[in-house]
Write a protein that holds these residues in place. Structure first.
Motif: not given
Length: 76
Positions: A39-50
């Motif tokens: 979940x932390x990895x996903x949130x990190x990637x998603x925040x960068x992508x946004x």
């Protein structure tokens, strides 16, 4: 049977039960820890992508505002 032997046996059983419970808890919580890491990895990637497109939009707005103020300064 001496009292000290009974107490020692009681603490040995209690310690063994505690060790088994500790191991079972660690084994039970391992999937939870792995899910949290994913979940932390996903949130990190998603925040960068946004953030990347938002920064591009912000930069474009800054350019448009600068051009608009330049044109307003030339018109007056």
């Amino acid at each position: 049977m001496p009292l000290s032997f009974v107490i020692a046996r009681y603490f040995a059983y209690a310690f063994a039960a505690l060790a088994v419970a500790w191991a079972a808890t660690g084994r039970a919580l391992r999937p939870v820890a792995e899910a949290e890491a994913r979940e932390r990895a996903f949130v990190c990637t998603a925040s960068h992508d946004l953030v990347t497109p938002l920064m591009a939009v912000t930069a474009n707005c800054d350019v448009l505002e600068a051009e608009a103020s330049d044109q307003a300064g030339l018109a007056s």
